[in-house]
Design a protein around this motif. Structure first.
Motif, PDB file in Angstrom:
ATOM      1  N   TYR A  32       0.801  -1.293   0.092  1.00 23.19           N
ATOM      2  CA  TYR A  32      -0.067  -0.067   0.053  1.00 23.19           C
ATOM      3  C   TYR A  32       1.007   1.283  -0.059  1.00 23.19           C
ATOM      4  CZ  TYR A  32      -3.772  -3.279   1.278  1.00 23.19           C
ATOM      5  OH  TYR A  32      -4.589  -4.414   1.141  1.00 23.19           O
ATOM      6  N   LYS A 174      -4.192   0.578   9.192  1.00 25.81           N
ATOM      7  CA  LYS A 174      -5.463   0.390   8.459  1.00 25.81           C
ATOM      8  C   LYS A 174      -5.480   1.722   7.694  1.00 25.81           C
ATOM      9  CE  LYS A 174      -9.070  -2.122   8.253  1.00 25.81           C
ATOM     10  NZ  LYS A 174      -9.211  -3.336   7.748  1.00 25.81           N
ATOM     11  N   GLN A 177      -3.844   1.138   4.419  1.00 22.77           N
ATOM     12  CA  GLN A 177      -4.572   0.229   3.601  1.00 22.77           C
ATOM     13  C   GLN A 177      -5.720   0.679   3.043  1.00 22.77           C
ATOM     14  OE1 GLN A 177      -5.049  -2.952   6.586  1.00 22.77           O
ATOM     15  NE2 GLN A 177      -3.160  -3.951   6.112  1.00 22.77           N
ATOM     16  N   THR A 178      -6.311   1.808   3.640  1.00 22.43           N
ATOM     17  CA  THR A 178      -7.611   2.173   3.293  1.00 22.43           C
ATOM     18  C   THR A 178      -7.715   3.545   2.354  1.00 22.43           C
ATOM     19  OG1 THR A 178      -8.109   3.098   5.398  1.00 22.43           O
ATOM     20  CG2 THR A 178      -8.880   0.797   4.581  1.00 22.43           C
ATOM     21  N   VAL A 179      -6.755   4.177   2.729  1.00 14.30           N
ATOM     22  CA  VAL A 179      -6.868   5.989   2.319  1.00 14.30           C
ATOM     23  C   VAL A 179      -6.804   5.916   0.892  1.00 14.30           C
ATOM     24  CG1 VAL A 179      -4.447   6.408   2.571  1.00 14.30           C
ATOM     25  CG2 VAL A 179      -6.232   8.046   2.918  1.00 14.30           C
ATOM     26  N   GLY A 180      -6.209   5.098  -0.023  1.00 14.32           N
ATOM     27  CA  GLY A 180      -6.299   5.341  -1.516  1.00 14.32           C
ATOM     28  C   GLY A 180      -5.444   6.734  -1.873  1.00 14.32           C
ATOM     29  N   ASP A 315     -12.020   3.232  15.453  1.00 13.95           N
ATOM     30  CA  ASP A 315     -12.801   3.552  14.151  1.00 13.95           C
ATOM     31  C   ASP A 315     -13.056   4.910  13.863  1.00 13.95           C
ATOM     32  OD1 ASP A 315     -14.475   2.397  11.957  1.00 13.95           O
ATOM     33  OD2 ASP A 315     -16.151   3.217  13.115  1.00 13.95           O
ATOM     34  N   LEU A 318      -9.674   6.287  12.711  1.00  8.02           N
ATOM     35  CA  LEU A 318      -9.640   6.051  11.323  1.00  8.02           C
ATOM     36  C   LEU A 318     -10.363   6.842  10.251  1.00  8.02           C
ATOM     37  CD1 LEU A 318      -8.236   3.852   9.197  1.00  8.02           C
ATOM     38  CD2 LEU A 318     -10.250   2.635   9.558  1.00  8.02           C
ATOM     39  N   LYS A 319     -11.817   7.012  10.629  1.00 11.30           N
ATOM     40  CA  LYS A 319     -12.484   7.862   9.901  1.00 11.30           C
ATOM     41  C   LYS A 319     -12.047   9.493   9.760  1.00 11.30           C
ATOM     42  CE  LYS A 319     -16.508   4.865   9.338  1.00 11.30           C
ATOM     43  NZ  LYS A 319     -17.504   4.215  10.479  1.00 11.30           N
ATOM     44  N   GLN A 322      -9.114   9.539   7.522  1.00 11.71           N
ATOM     45  CA  GLN A 322      -9.468   9.298   6.060  1.00 11.71           C
ATOM     46  C   GLN A 322     -10.074  10.678   5.365  1.00 11.71           C
ATOM     47  OE1 GLN A 322     -12.150   5.856   6.721  1.00 11.71           O
ATOM     48  NE2 GLN A 322     -10.639   4.506   5.943  1.00 11.71           N
TER      49      GLN A 322
END
Ligand code: ZN
Length: 326
Positions: A32, A174, A177-180, A315, A318-319, A322
């Motif tokens: 990633y 995380k 892995q998820t942010v793009g 959570d 993380l949000k 993001q």
């Protein structure tokens, strides 16, 4: 997130011996990020290049190390004498199960003394017959940490010895892995030796020269019987730090993070911690100075063998991140 957290919590990694933690994290993030390096101190530094023409460099730091007891001597009867690596407290040291990197188990015990026992009055019983036997099992300078699996507590909470700061390591993994794709360049530092004075973050921020520094760490709690400070409650959202004893957050950055939380629709808590510090303290005074803030996972019983967090706060963190990088 729970499965990832369990993986990141598992390795033994006291300050200065974080290698096993770095290995687990590297496996999780390698697909990633653009580059991964390990510096001279052992910081694992992953860079994700921003898409903007002149991207800002945002350093996110979560420390891999964990507090422990280092062997300073061995009695002729085979008991180990120890001192602290990082913030070990006496109250958390009575009759505790500890484990060395090689797998040797021990029990920390305080010997009876007049008055309150101090660190020097602790010994570790590793079941050795005598000094010679003990030295077959451990060496001077070996470090043990609180033993224990992580376990769930009620519906949302999880307890484990190394929650400070592996929960934030898991959060940072995380995010990667998820942010793009992002406009900003993200410099993810899984730092070493925070518990002994933020040494990893200090050299990493010097080397990477970020424009902004955000530490990810745990904070204290004020929601159990007899404890009201700091004004932080588990399950009420990620903490956005105003101040602790090592850093004062940059007001614009702090408000930008609060706004990102609002945009993401998650709960945040303003955090003023009358003790302690995070990697933000090291970043803030790096080179000519860096605007910093800390995002804090509320954590009960910090620096004990059962550090408790709430997965809903993870959570929220993380949000928020993001949204900040969106
Ligand atoms: Zn910490």
């Amino acid at each position: 997130m729970f499965e990832l957290l369990k993986k990141v919590l598992a390795p033994i990694g006291p300050s200065g011996l974080e290698g096993p933690v770095a290995e687990v994290i590297r496996e999780e993030i390698k697909d990633y990020v653009d580059t991964i390096e390990v510096d001279a101190l052992g910081n694992l530094i992953a860079t994700k290049l921003g898409k903007a023409e002149n991207p800002r460099k945002v350093m996110l730091s979560a420390h891999m190390d964990h507090i422990g007891y280092i062997v300073t001597g061995v009695e002729k009867e085979g008991f180990l004498r120890v001192t602290n690596v990082g913030g070990i407290g006496m109250n958390n040291s009575y009759n505790r199960h500890v484990v060395f990197a090689g797998g040797v188990n021990g029990v920390v015990v305080a010997q009876p003394v007049a008055g309150q026992p101090a660190l020097k009055d602790l010994f570790v019983d590793i079941g050795a017959a005598d000094r010679e036997d003990a030295l077959k099992m451990v060496s001077l300078g070996d470090v043990c940490v609180y033993a224990g699996e992580c376990f769930r507590l009620g519906e949302h909470r999880v307890a484990a010895p190394a929650m400070d700061d592996r929960c934030a390591c898991a959060l940072l993994v995380k995010l990667l892995q998820t942010v793009g794709d992002t406009q900003d360049t993200i410099i993810a530092v899984f730092s070493v030796q925070e518990e002994v004075g933020c040494r990893g973050a200090k050299v990493a921020s010097f080397a990477k020269e970020p424009d902004i520094g955000i530490a990810l760490d745990v904070t204290g709690w004020g929601d159990t019987p007899g404890v009201t400070q700091p004004e932080i409650k588990l399950g009420e959202g990620i903490g956005v730090k105003v101040m602790d004893r090592a850093s004062i957050s940059n007001p614009e950055l702090r408000e930008a993070l609060m706004a990102a939380g609002e945009k993401a629709g998650v709960k945040t808590q303003r955090e003023v911690l009358p003790y302690g510090g995070t990697d933000a303290g090291a970043m803030q005074t790096s080179r000519a100075g860096i605007p910093v803030c800390t995002l804090s996972v509320p954590c009960r019983y910090v620096h004990s063998a059962c550090e408790v967090i709430d997965m809903r706060d993870m959570d929220a963190g993380l949000k928020l991140l993001q949204a900040y990088f969106a």
